[in-house]
Design a protein around this motif. Sequence first.
Motif, PDB file in Angstrom:
ATOM      1  N   ASP A  97       0.854  -1.187   0.000  1.00 49.17           N
ATOM      2  CA  ASP A  97       0.000   0.000   0.000  1.00 49.17           C
ATOM      3  C   ASP A  97       0.894   1.243   0.000  1.00 49.17           C
ATOM      4  N   LEU A  98       0.863   1.996  -1.106  1.00 51.64           N
ATOM      5  CA  LEU A  98       1.728   3.162  -1.247  1.00 51.64           C
ATOM      6  C   LEU A  98       0.977   4.485  -1.082  1.00 51.64           C
ATOM      7  N   ARG A  99      -0.206   4.425  -0.518  1.00 54.08           N
ATOM      8  CA  ARG A  99      -0.897   5.673  -0.205  1.00 54.08           C
ATOM      9  C   ARG A  99      -0.045   6.500   0.748  1.00 54.08           C
ATOM     10  N   ASP A 100      -0.048   7.810   0.561  1.00 52.35           N
ATOM     11  CA  ASP A 100       0.726   8.733   1.407  1.00 52.35           C
ATOM     12  C   ASP A 100       2.228   8.477   1.303  1.00 52.35           C
ATOM     13  N   THR A 101       2.656   7.900   0.189  1.00 53.03           N
ATOM     14  CA  THR A 101       4.084   7.689  -0.058  1.00 53.03           C
ATOM     15  C   THR A 101       4.503   8.631  -1.177  1.00 53.03           C
ATOM     16  N   LEU A 170       1.665  -2.903  -6.524  1.00 54.92           N
ATOM     17  CA  LEU A 170       2.008  -1.591  -5.996  1.00 54.92           C
ATOM     18  C   LEU A 170       0.727  -0.756  -6.014  1.00 54.92           C
ATOM     19  N   ASP A 171       0.096  -0.673  -4.864  1.00 59.16           N
ATOM     20  CA  ASP A 171      -1.252  -0.123  -4.757  1.00 59.16           C
ATOM     21  C   ASP A 171      -1.223   1.386  -4.517  1.00 59.16           C
ATOM     22  N   GLU A 172      -2.040   2.136  -5.276  1.00 57.86           N
ATOM     23  CA  GLU A 172      -2.133   3.597  -5.166  1.00 57.86           C
ATOM     24  C   GLU A 172      -0.762   4.237  -5.345  1.00 57.86           C
ATOM     25  N   VAL A 173      -0.133   3.914  -6.468  1.00 60.53           N
ATOM     26  CA  VAL A 173       1.245   4.303  -6.716  1.00 60.53           C
ATOM     27  C   VAL A 173       1.377   5.737  -7.217  1.00 60.53           C
ATOM     28  N   GLN A 174       0.271   6.369  -7.589  1.00 62.61           N
ATOM     29  CA  GLN A 174       0.350   7.657  -8.266  1.00 62.61           C
ATOM     30  C   GLN A 174       0.873   8.788  -7.390  1.00 62.61           C
ATOM     31  N   GLY A 175       0.894   8.599  -6.069  1.00 66.43           N
ATOM     32  CA  GLY A 175       1.329   9.675  -5.177  1.00 66.43           C
ATOM     33  C   GLY A 175       2.824   9.917  -5.179  1.00 66.43           C
ATOM     34  N   ILE A 176       3.615   8.957  -5.677  1.00 67.77           N
ATOM     35  CA  ILE A 176       5.067   9.124  -5.676  1.00 67.77           C
ATOM     36  C   ILE A 176       5.441  10.223  -6.661  1.00 67.77           C
ATOM     37  N   GLN A 177       6.144  11.220  -6.198  1.00 66.27           N
ATOM     38  CA  GLN A 177       6.526  12.345  -7.037  1.00 66.27           C
ATOM     39  C   GLN A 177       8.034  12.536  -7.124  1.00 66.27           C
ATOM     40  N   GLN A 178       8.744  12.301  -6.042  1.00 75.45           N
ATOM     41  CA  GLN A 178      10.187  12.509  -6.019  1.00 75.45           C
ATOM     42  C   GLN A 178      10.922  11.214  -6.345  1.00 75.45           C
ATOM     43  N   GLY A 179      11.862  11.301  -7.251  1.00 78.47           N
ATOM     44  CA  GLY A 179      12.684  10.144  -7.609  1.00 78.47           C
ATOM     45  C   GLY A 179      12.005   9.172  -8.545  1.00 78.47           C
ATOM     46  N   VAL A 180      10.992   9.629  -9.279  1.00 75.91           N
ATOM     47  CA  VAL A 180      10.251   8.738 -10.177  1.00 75.91           C
ATOM     48  C   VAL A 180      11.146   8.094 -11.243  1.00 75.91           C
ATOM     49  N   PRO A 181      12.045   8.843 -11.918  1.00 77.07           N
ATOM     50  CA  PRO A 181      12.897   8.193 -12.929  1.00 77.07           C
ATOM     51  C   PRO A 181      13.717   7.037 -12.370  1.00 77.07           C
ATOM     52  N   HIS A 182      14.287   7.218 -11.169  1.00 78.72           N
ATOM     53  CA  HIS A 182      15.063   6.130 -10.554  1.00 78.72           C
ATOM     54  C   HIS A 182      14.162   4.944 -10.212  1.00 78.72           C
ATOM     55  N   PHE A 183      12.953   5.238  -9.742  1.00 84.24           N
ATOM     56  CA  PHE A 183      12.003   4.185  -9.388  1.00 84.24           C
ATOM     57  C   PHE A 183      11.649   3.355 -10.617  1.00 84.24           C
ATOM     58  N   LEU A 184      11.325   4.034 -11.707  1.00 85.89           N
ATOM     59  CA  LEU A 184      10.923   3.327 -12.915  1.00 85.89           C
ATOM     60  C   LEU A 184      12.076   2.547 -13.523  1.00 85.89           C
ATOM     61  N   LYS A 185      13.274   3.111 -13.490  1.00 86.07           N
ATOM     62  CA  LYS A 185      14.418   2.396 -14.060  1.00 86.07           C
ATOM     63  C   LYS A 185      14.764   1.161 -13.237  1.00 86.07           C
TER      64      LYS A 185
END
Length: 385
Positions: A97-101, A170-185
């Motif tokens: 659960d990635l809410r509030d992440t 990865l539930d409710e993943v849309q809140g991640i804003q910082q470091g997205v390129p590293h996360f996706l790679k």
Amino acid sequence: MSSQRGAKFIKEPPEVLRGVSMPRPKRRTPLFFDQRPRTLPEQLFGREEEVEKLFRALEAGSWVAVLGPRMVGKTSLALAGANEFAKENGYNVVLVDLRDTETFREATEKILGRLPRSILDSISEYLSSISEVSAKGAGAGLTVKLKKSAPARRALSDALFKVQDTILILDEVQGIQQGVPHFLKALGAVFNENHSLQIIFTGSYSGVVRRLFEATYSDESYGRPPISIMLTPWRESVAEDFLRTGFEKLGVPYEEWEIRDTIRNLGTLPGWLNLYGVRRYVERNHEKALKTAIREAVKEAKSELENILEGRSPKARKVVRLLAFGASWGDLIKTGISEDALSRLLGILMDELFILNKDDMGIYYFADPVYRKAAMSIPLVTEGE
């Protein structure tokens, strides 16, 4: 579900991994109306085609994005479909659960904390130098805190390369804003090389999910484009059948006008109707159950709108209030909001949360009655306050 797979429904879902090995507690038999996410395909209502599409996508080795507004049933679809696939193919299921992440680092710590302890033990030499791992309560998983000097991308990659025969939700993943390129790679590299790891994203079409779709077409290091499964509110006929079926299964007496009254006030998002169903089963009184459901639903919808409005001009609040009654672009511009700010706000409400429509006359309006009520209660803030 189709008859082709109907005979293969699992009787009991595989235990969702939480990072610690604990005896499985006795399970409560879920009611037709249940506020927890569904775990079996037969517990879902009106989503047969979506379950089949999810299953086929997992069979094809694709990563999947289950998209839609809040309360539409994204987590239930992902978990029920993953459990069915896991049972038939000998996989495990890990729900995070990635809410509030908001950051890649926080997401990495949560994901690591939900993996089996054996995975962390297998990379213990690396983890022991960068993390603090401690067991929490039964079933709560592990608490993983990366040290400031630890590269989150390497920690996530090293752990996920070790995962075998697993579906990672990865539930409710849309809140991640910082470091997205590293996360996706990091996810893309693991997905391309670890063929026994399946990934399901859930969320609205924003943040990580949007960038995932955009990036996969231009940069092969992100992996292949995900297959999207869009969940929308039910048609009114499906919503009516949902309430009737639940009442009849649970022996709850009802009148047809009560069903129509419920949909008129709550709309057709499954989450709102399920909330009413739970209350109706407990209270055995339509007016009391509906009043409680409306109060709770509007409270949650208002919180969602307040999150959107946070940091925006007070003029944006005036826009949201106007949208509760329906307004044209010209009407909305009269609030004094800039065209660019208005375009961004309408885009979030229409394309990311799916709660705003535009009719043939160019009138924007909240399609969901709960959000309409919530918008009416948004307080106006004047400049300088």
